[in-house]
Design an enzyme around this catalytic site. Structure first.
Site, PDB file in Angstrom:
ATOM      1  N   LYS A   1      72.070  41.144  53.216  1.00  0.00           N
ATOM      2  CA  LYS A   1      72.426  39.774  53.569  1.00  0.00           C
ATOM      3  C   LYS A   1      73.913  39.674  53.902  1.00  0.00           C
ATOM      4  CE  LYS A   1      68.889  37.490  50.736  1.00  0.00           C
ATOM      5  NZ  LYS A   1      68.665  36.609  49.559  1.00  0.00           N
TER       6      LYS A   1
ATOM      7  N   HIS B   1      40.314  55.929  61.513  1.00  0.00           N
ATOM      8  CA  HIS B   1      40.606  56.270  62.905  1.00  0.00           C
ATOM      9  C   HIS B   1      42.104  56.189  63.195  1.00  0.00           C
ATOM     10  CE1 HIS B   1      36.276  55.996  63.573  1.00  0.00           C
ATOM     11  NE2 HIS B   1      36.319  54.930  62.801  1.00  0.00           N
TER      12      HIS B   1
ATOM     13  N   GLU C   1      60.944  46.715  46.330  1.00  0.00           N
ATOM     14  CA  GLU C   1      62.110  45.915  45.966  1.00  0.00           C
ATOM     15  C   GLU C   1      62.383  46.014  44.477  1.00  0.00           C
ATOM     16  OE1 GLU C   1      64.061  41.783  47.449  1.00  0.00           O
ATOM     17  OE2 GLU C   1      61.965  41.660  46.825  1.00  0.00           O
TER      18      GLU C   1
END
Length: 517
Positions: free
Chosen positions: A447, A343, A314
């Site tokens: 937004k 793994h 960000e």
């Protein structure tokens, strides 16, 4: 043998350690040339000057016309005016006193937040064991009703002894507002007074602050406008949940303050944040050409990758530089924990595309007082370190680069050090590549886009309610609502609503399918 000796010589030259901080940094497995740091010295010195100006109160976020002062939170006397310094100190004292008294009445809390307002507290919760008598934490950090219901199912039997912390600078952030309303509904279902157990962490004078004051909430704590969400963990956002769990917030703040002090040094070799920023620049060409893989070898740090993902991406992911020129900057960050990832995707790191550099995080000290030997002189923790060292060697042998951050132990102090280290590295790197680390225009675009979709959904419901008994295709609805370019979004909205039993549809091809209320 010659290669190993060369590794040792390079390690000795490029190993940083600081006993006071309980921190070491190994950059020797980054294959930069010896003159690399010298070539960036002018830019780095400029970055130090810019950081000094930031800490002195210079305008840092022109988009919102605000300063950025998370460094003042752990050293109030550095704040540019006495009122800010006094407010910080008073808030820390009040949090400590509040946590001590309120813990006698409550056993749990749920924090409602999003982004940094949740990730910081979640990182602290996972990393540090709470003290005796500490409250049990829960988090609502999304607007997913299934996720919310899982949390509510756990706390509903204990709602009378659960505090609700709502963290939002404005109170208008949709995810946080929705989560708050969901919790309020749970209180109503049990005929409980939400306001008497609700705490607001918000900007003084914000809509949430006004709501809490008018409704008589239990308490309000400030989240000043000069504190960004992704750097808010040393504000009330992180300190209040930590204190409620019995974490030593004084030690946490001291660790961050001490790391800030060390990372103000203007000699790169003596400044671990500068060394990190320089390694990021080297690894990515200063243009985000490689990803950063975060691998902490400690279960307690499993949220670190998510926390750094927001802090770094960000802050650095920007379309334009500070001069308004197109830059497309950023560093992609992902990771989980070792040795689980031995793994999982370590296979690709070792043998696949070389488009990354690794940041190992090692914690040397174990919480166990008495070691359990699984074989002669070897413990589970020995295996953990062996996997880290073995993976580092294997990566290096395959031409893959890595940085290792080492903590002597993991406690409130060193977690503060670790957080402050990465915060400073982000700020310095942003200066090196000429982007503003403290605005987030892309988030605002997201937004705005979500707001448009909610508006479209509201228009759709109104139209369907005013058309009882009628059904419509996607194209007909788009034309009727005056948004022919939104056919695809309308289709996805109606399919979602149909699956959830809120509208009906007739089967058919995508263009012939008809929908009704």
């Amino acid at each position: 043998m010659v290669k190993m000796k060369k590794h040792w010589q390079r390690f000795v030259k490029y190993y940083y350690e600081n006993e006071k901080l309980g921190l070491s940094l190994d950059i020797s497995r980054m294959n930069f040339a010896d003159d690399f740091m010298v070539s960036l010295e002018p830019r780095l010195q400029q970055a130090f000057l810019e950081m000094n100006a930031l800490e002195a109160g210079a305008l840092a976020n022109p988009d919102e016309q605000r300063r950025v002062g998370h460094y003042w939170l752990r050293r109030p006397e550095l704040a540019p005016d006495e009122d800010i310094a006094a407010g910080i100190s008073a808030t820390i004292d009040r949090i400590t006193q509040f946590a001590e008294t309120i813990s006698l009445k409550y056993t749990r809390f749920v924090l409602v937040g999003i982004g940094g307002s949740a990730l910081g507290p979640m990182l602290v919760t996972e990393a540090l064991p709470g003290g005796r008598g500490g409250l049990q934490p829960y988090f609502i950090d999304n607007t997913d009703p299934d996720g919310i219901d899982r949390v509510l199912a756990e706390i509903s039997p204990y709602l009378t002894e659960t505090l609700v912390l709502v963290a939002s600078k404005s109170g208008d952030t949709p995810e946080t507002k929705n989560g708050m309303q969901e919790v309020q509904a749970a209180f109503r279902r049990q005929n409980l007074d939400f306001t008497q157990q609700a705490i607001a962490i918000t900007t003084p004078g914000s809509r949430l602050d006004q709501l809490a004051e008018e409704a008589g909430w239990l308490a309000r704590f400030p989240l000043w406008d000069w504190v960004g969400g992704r750097t808010s963990v040393t504000s009330a956002v992180g300190l209040l949940p930590a204190a409620l769990q019995g974490v030593e917030i004084g030690a946490f703040l001291q660790g961050a303050a001490d790391c800030d002090e060390e990372t103000r040094k203007t000699e790169a070799a003596a400044n671990p944040a500068a060394l990190l920023a320089l390694m990021w620049y080297y690894a990515t060409g200063g243009k985000g050409q490689k990803d950063m893989v975060i691998l902490p070898y400690k279960d307690a740090l499993q949220y670190l990758a998510r926390y750094l993902q927001q802090l770094i991406m960000e802050s650095l992911g920007k379309e334009k530089d500070r001069d308004g020129r197109e830059a497309r900057q950023g560093i992609s960050v992902y990771g989980n924990k070792g040795s689980s990832d031995q793994h999982a995707y370590v296979q690709q790191l070792l043998d696949g595309v070389n488009n990354f550099f690794v940041t190992f995080v090692e914690v040397q000290g174990e919480a166990r007082q008495e070691p359990l030997y699984l074989q002669d002189n070897i413990t589970s923790g020995d295996y953990l370190q062996a996997f880290l060292l073995g993976t580092r060697e294997a990566l290096s042998a395959n031409g893959r680069e890595s940085v290792t951050v080492i903590l002597r132990r993991l406690d409130a102090y060193t977690l503060g050090v670790l957080i402050a280290l990465f915060e400073r590295a982000v700020g310095l790197y942003a200066s090196l590549v000429n982007v503003n680390a403290y605005n987030q225009p892309g988030v605002e675009k997201g937004k705005k886009g979500a707001g448009l979709m909610i508006g479209l959904m509201e228009k759709l419901f109104i139209y369907l309610k005013n058309s009882p008994g009628q059904s419509f295709t996607v194209q007909e609805l788009a034309a009727a609502l005056g948004c022919p370019e939104q056919e695809e979004s309308l289709f996805k909205i109606m399919e979602y609503l149909n699956v959830n039993g809120r509208i009906r549809k007739n089967t058919g091809s995508l263009t012939e399918r008809r929908y009704s209320l």
